[in-house]
Motif scaffolding. Structure first.
Motif, PDB file in Angstrom:
ATOM      1  N   GLN A  36       0.848  -1.208   0.000  1.00  0.00           N
ATOM      2  CA  GLN A  36       0.000   0.000   0.000  1.00  0.00           C
ATOM      3  C   GLN A  36       0.879   1.252   0.000  1.00  0.00           C
ATOM      4  OE1 GLN A  36      -3.136   0.473  -0.426  1.00  0.00           O
ATOM      5  NE2 GLN A  36      -4.307  -1.208   0.429  1.00  0.00           N
ATOM      6  N   ARG A  37       1.880   1.267   0.860  1.00  0.00           N
ATOM      7  CA  ARG A  37       2.755   2.429   1.008  1.00  0.00           C
ATOM      8  C   ARG A  37       3.590   2.676  -0.252  1.00  0.00           C
ATOM      9  NH1 ARG A  37       5.955   0.506   4.849  1.00  0.00           N
ATOM     10  NH2 ARG A  37       7.477  -0.123   3.292  1.00  0.00           N
ATOM     11  N   ASP A  38       4.216   1.616  -0.764  1.00  0.00           N
ATOM     12  CA  ASP A  38       5.195   1.784  -1.836  1.00  0.00           C
ATOM     13  C   ASP A  38       4.611   1.670  -3.241  1.00  0.00           C
ATOM     14  OD1 ASP A  38       6.977   1.979   0.257  1.00  0.00           O
ATOM     15  OD2 ASP A  38       7.832  -0.012  -0.034  1.00  0.00           O
ATOM     16  N   ALA A 115       7.434  -2.824 -10.907  1.00  0.00           N
ATOM     17  CA  ALA A 115       7.903  -1.780  -9.993  1.00  0.00           C
ATOM     18  C   ALA A 115       7.667  -2.166  -8.532  1.00  0.00           C
ATOM     19  CB  ALA A 115       7.204  -0.458 -10.315  1.00  0.00           C
ATOM     20  N   ALA A 116       6.578  -2.883  -8.264  1.00  0.00           N
ATOM     21  CA  ALA A 116       6.233  -3.273  -6.885  1.00  0.00           C
ATOM     22  C   ALA A 116       7.024  -4.486  -6.408  1.00  0.00           C
ATOM     23  CB  ALA A 116       4.735  -3.576  -6.795  1.00  0.00           C
ATOM     24  N   ALA A 117       7.446  -5.344  -7.313  1.00  0.00           N
ATOM     25  CA  ALA A 117       8.057  -6.622  -6.943  1.00  0.00           C
ATOM     26  C   ALA A 117       9.319  -6.490  -6.076  1.00  0.00           C
ATOM     27  CB  ALA A 117       8.348  -7.455  -8.192  1.00  0.00           C
ATOM     28  N   PRO A 118      10.254  -5.608  -6.377  1.00  0.00           N
ATOM     29  CA  PRO A 118      11.458  -5.557  -5.530  1.00  0.00           C
ATOM     30  C   PRO A 118      11.154  -5.246  -4.060  1.00  0.00           C
ATOM     31  CG  PRO A 118      11.874  -4.437  -7.604  1.00  0.00           C
ATOM     32  CD  PRO A 118      10.399  -4.739  -7.556  1.00  0.00           C
ATOM     33  N   THR A 123      10.526  -7.254   1.509  1.00  0.00           N
ATOM     34  CA  THR A 123       9.710  -7.421   2.720  1.00  0.00           C
ATOM     35  C   THR A 123       9.565  -8.891   3.078  1.00  0.00           C
ATOM     36  OG1 THR A 123       8.544  -5.367   2.220  1.00  0.00           O
ATOM     37  CG2 THR A 123       7.485  -6.860   3.783  1.00  0.00           C
ATOM     38  N   VAL A 124       9.335  -9.747   2.095  1.00  0.00           N
ATOM     39  CA  VAL A 124       9.263 -11.192   2.344  1.00  0.00           C
ATOM     40  C   VAL A 124      10.589 -11.681   2.919  1.00  0.00           C
ATOM     41  CG1 VAL A 124       9.083 -13.473   1.242  1.00  0.00           C
ATOM     42  CG2 VAL A 124       7.496 -11.641   0.603  1.00  0.00           C
TER      43      VAL A 124
END
Length: 164
Positions: A36-38, A115-118, A123-124
């Protein structure tokens, strides 16, 4: 013991169960907050985009996508509508069956996922894999395979059931 009697959890089983529930709930929350944030999307939307990115033509029947993401048809339809408004997914009719609709990942959606994957992977890694030894990762893999098997998922099919 008769078939009607409940086999209650032993104290160590109960402690393990409660730890498992807490860990998975908190991890899901951490993943959702980070996305949500990134990336401006909830974890559920990331999972939809990820699943679509992994299939031919980046397209799945809505009914298949609902089953894979463990989502109701109405919840998935609502999510797809929001993803359509962002330009990340488009619906297309099924040429062979007018009752079916496909959800297809757009180039813009693929770019948003990329863009979201990294950040998602970081985080994982930070909350799960960096906390475990290689042996514990192997044990976790064995444990999750056993649980999936008990739920009727054959070894190797987890990726088809749970999106990355």
């Amino acid at each position: 013991m008769s078939g009607d009697e409940t086999r209650w959890l032993e104290p160590d089983e109960l402690e393990t169960w409660l730890s498992y529930v807490a860990a998975t709930t908190l991890l899901e929350g951490a993943l959702d907050r980070q996305l949500q944030r990134d990336a401006g999307m909830p974890h559920a939307y990331y999972q939809i985009l990820a699943m679509l990115s992994e299939v031919p033509d980046r397209s799945l029947r809505m009914s298949e996508l609902a089953a894979i993401t463990q989502s109701s048809q109405s919840r998935l339809s609502h999510a797809i509508a929001r993803l359509e408004r962002k330009g990340w997914v488009r619906r297309k009719p099924c040429p062979a069956d007018r009752r079916s609709t496909f959800a297809q990942l757009t180039e813009e959606g693929f770019a948003a996922l990329a863009a979201a994957a990294p950040g998602h992977v970081r985080t994982v890694r930070r909350h799960l894999f960096d906390r475990l030894t290689p042996e514990q990762v192997d044990q976790l893999h064995e444990i999750t395979r056993a649980v999936l098997e008990g739920l009727g998922v054959a070894d190797g099919d987890a990726q088809a059931v749970l999106p990355r």
